[in-house]
Design a protein around this motif. Structure first.
Motif, PDB file in Angstrom:
ATOM      1  N   UNK A  73       0.831  -1.206   0.000  1.00  0.00           N
ATOM      2  CA  UNK A  73       0.000   0.000   0.000  1.00  0.00           C
ATOM      3  C   UNK A  73       0.865   1.256   0.000  1.00  0.00           C
ATOM      4  N   UNK A  74       1.980   1.209   0.725  1.00  0.00           N
ATOM      5  CA  UNK A  74       2.919   2.340   0.713  1.00  0.00           C
ATOM      6  C   UNK A  74       3.487   2.535  -0.688  1.00  0.00           C
ATOM      7  N   UNK A  80       1.352   7.201  -7.322  1.00  0.00           N
ATOM      8  CA  UNK A  80       0.144   7.897  -7.759  1.00  0.00           C
ATOM      9  C   UNK A  80      -1.161   7.187  -7.414  1.00  0.00           C
ATOM     10  N   UNK A  81      -1.126   6.176  -6.558  1.00  0.00           N
ATOM     11  CA  UNK A  81      -2.347   5.485  -6.169  1.00  0.00           C
ATOM     12  C   UNK A  81      -3.057   6.213  -5.047  1.00  0.00           C
ATOM     13  N   UNK A  82      -4.338   5.918  -4.886  1.00  0.00           N
ATOM     14  CA  UNK A  82      -5.096   6.394  -3.734  1.00  0.00           C
ATOM     15  C   UNK A  82      -5.319   5.190  -2.838  1.00  0.00           C
ATOM     16  N   UNK A  83      -4.864   5.293  -1.602  1.00  0.00           N
ATOM     17  CA  UNK A  83      -4.885   4.168  -0.673  1.00  0.00           C
ATOM     18  C   UNK A  83      -5.641   4.582   0.578  1.00  0.00           C
ATOM     19  N   UNK A  84      -6.552   3.715   1.039  1.00  0.00           N
ATOM     20  CA  UNK A  84      -7.294   3.941   2.269  1.00  0.00           C
ATOM     21  C   UNK A  84      -6.981   2.779   3.215  1.00  0.00           C
ATOM     22  N   UNK A  85      -6.498   3.116   4.416  1.00  0.00           N
ATOM     23  CA  UNK A  85      -6.146   2.087   5.396  1.00  0.00           C
ATOM     24  C   UNK A  85      -6.830   2.432   6.714  1.00  0.00           C
ATOM     25  N   UNK A  99       8.112   6.921  11.983  1.00  0.00           N
ATOM     26  CA  UNK A  99       9.352   6.930  11.200  1.00  0.00           C
ATOM     27  C   UNK A  99       9.176   6.328   9.811  1.00  0.00           C
ATOM     28  N   UNK A 100       8.217   5.454   9.631  1.00  0.00           N
ATOM     29  CA  UNK A 100       7.923   4.908   8.300  1.00  0.00           C
ATOM     30  C   UNK A 100       7.121   5.890   7.451  1.00  0.00           C
ATOM     31  N   UNK A 101       6.193   6.586   8.089  1.00  0.00           N
ATOM     32  CA  UNK A 101       5.331   7.501   7.336  1.00  0.00           C
ATOM     33  C   UNK A 101       6.006   8.837   7.022  1.00  0.00           C
ATOM     34  N   UNK A 107       7.601  12.113  -0.056  1.00  0.00           N
ATOM     35  CA  UNK A 107       7.868  11.638  -1.418  1.00  0.00           C
ATOM     36  C   UNK A 107       6.647  11.084  -2.125  1.00  0.00           C
ATOM     37  N   UNK A 108       5.524  11.023  -1.451  1.00  0.00           N
ATOM     38  CA  UNK A 108       4.325  10.425  -2.010  1.00  0.00           C
ATOM     39  C   UNK A 108       3.744  11.305  -3.113  1.00  0.00           C
ATOM     40  N   UNK A 109       3.413  10.696  -4.234  1.00  0.00           N
ATOM     41  CA  UNK A 109       2.736  11.419  -5.308  1.00  0.00           C
ATOM     42  C   UNK A 109       1.270  11.005  -5.392  1.00  0.00           C
ATOM     43  N   UNK A 110       0.909   9.961  -4.662  1.00  0.00           N
ATOM     44  CA  UNK A 110      -0.482   9.530  -4.585  1.00  0.00           C
ATOM     45  C   UNK A 110      -1.142  10.106  -3.352  1.00  0.00           C
ATOM     46  N   UNK A 111      -2.153   9.417  -2.862  1.00  0.00           N
ATOM     47  CA  UNK A 111      -2.893   9.886  -1.698  1.00  0.00           C
ATOM     48  C   UNK A 111      -3.029   8.735  -0.715  1.00  0.00           C
ATOM     49  N   UNK A 112      -2.734   8.998   0.548  1.00  0.00           N
ATOM     50  CA  UNK A 112      -2.860   8.013   1.613  1.00  0.00           C
ATOM     51  C   UNK A 112      -3.861   8.533   2.631  1.00  0.00           C
ATOM     52  N   UNK A 113      -4.959   7.812   2.796  1.00  0.00           N
ATOM     53  CA  UNK A 113      -6.009   8.178   3.749  1.00  0.00           C
ATOM     54  C   UNK A 113      -6.009   7.103   4.821  1.00  0.00           C
ATOM     55  N   UNK A 114      -5.796   7.525   6.076  1.00  0.00           N
ATOM     56  CA  UNK A 114      -5.700   6.545   7.156  1.00  0.00           C
ATOM     57  C   UNK A 114      -6.582   6.942   8.327  1.00  0.00           C
ATOM     58  N   UNK A 115      -6.989   5.931   9.098  1.00  0.00           N
ATOM     59  CA  UNK A 115      -7.567   6.178  10.410  1.00  0.00           C
ATOM     60  C   UNK A 115      -6.576   5.621  11.422  1.00  0.00           C
TER      61      UNK A 115
END
Length: 191
Positions: A73-74, A80-85, A99-101, A107-115
């Protein structure tokens, strides 16, 4: 992606794709040929006190397994992906996840949506309008509040500090009224 390691082993080296996220992560599959089947076991190579050892993936902690589940997912978010976790912090140490995020966010070109329930992630270097908080009223109604919807949020303000002072609402303990003595008394009466 696979290359021969030994006679019956194969290596997967993720370091090329995730150098900024995970360093020196190597795993391979150990192949066992039985009379009627071929079995593969995932083996991780880990550095422990400066020594590289092989660890059967089945023996890894739930947190390590969760972390490995997140890596694809990362990669998608970096490409350029959209990821929901949901519940990204499940069984992963707060500091490790931060430290991972951190490099991923830059550097992310996509979108990461997290709860998450990990308030350390509120210190990530991302725009303040990236943070939303869920508040549940006494009657169960949920509202979603963006950090920038509140007045007096300055660039130098710590989102985490403001959250802990309940500026965004949604702190879980403000509505909890538990009397454990009463609960124990009720349980003892039922026995």
């Amino acid at each position: 992606m696979f290359k021969e390691y030994n006679d019956n082993d194969f290596v997967i080296n993720y370091q090329d794709n995730l150098e900024k996220l995970v360093t020196n992560f190597v795993s391979y599959y150990k192949k066992n040929i039985n009379e009627n089947s071929i079995d593969y076991k995932l083996i991780l190579q880990k550095k422990i006190y400066g020594t590289t050892i092989d660890v059967n993936f089945e023996l890894e902690s739930y947190g390590t397994k969760s972390l490995l589940d997140l890596l694809p997912f990362f990669i998608a978010a970096m490409q350029k992906g959209t990821v929901v976790i949901d519940e990204i912090d499940n069984a992963i140490h707060d500091i490790l996840l931060f430290n991972l995020l951190s490099p991923l966010c830059s550097e992310m070109v996509g979108q990461l949506i997290i709860t998450t329930h990990n308030i350390a992630l509120l210190d990530l270097d991302v725009p303040k309008d990236s943070f939303y908080f869920v508040d549940i009223s006494d009657d169960g109604a949920k509202t979603f509040n963006c950090a920038t919807d509140f007045n007096r949020i300055q660039a130098e303000n710590s989102i985490r500090s403001l959250y802990l002072r309940n500026k965004f609402h949604g702190l879980p303990w403000e509505k909890i009224d538990i009397n454990y003595s009463d609960g124990l008394q009720i349980l003892s009466q039922k026995q």
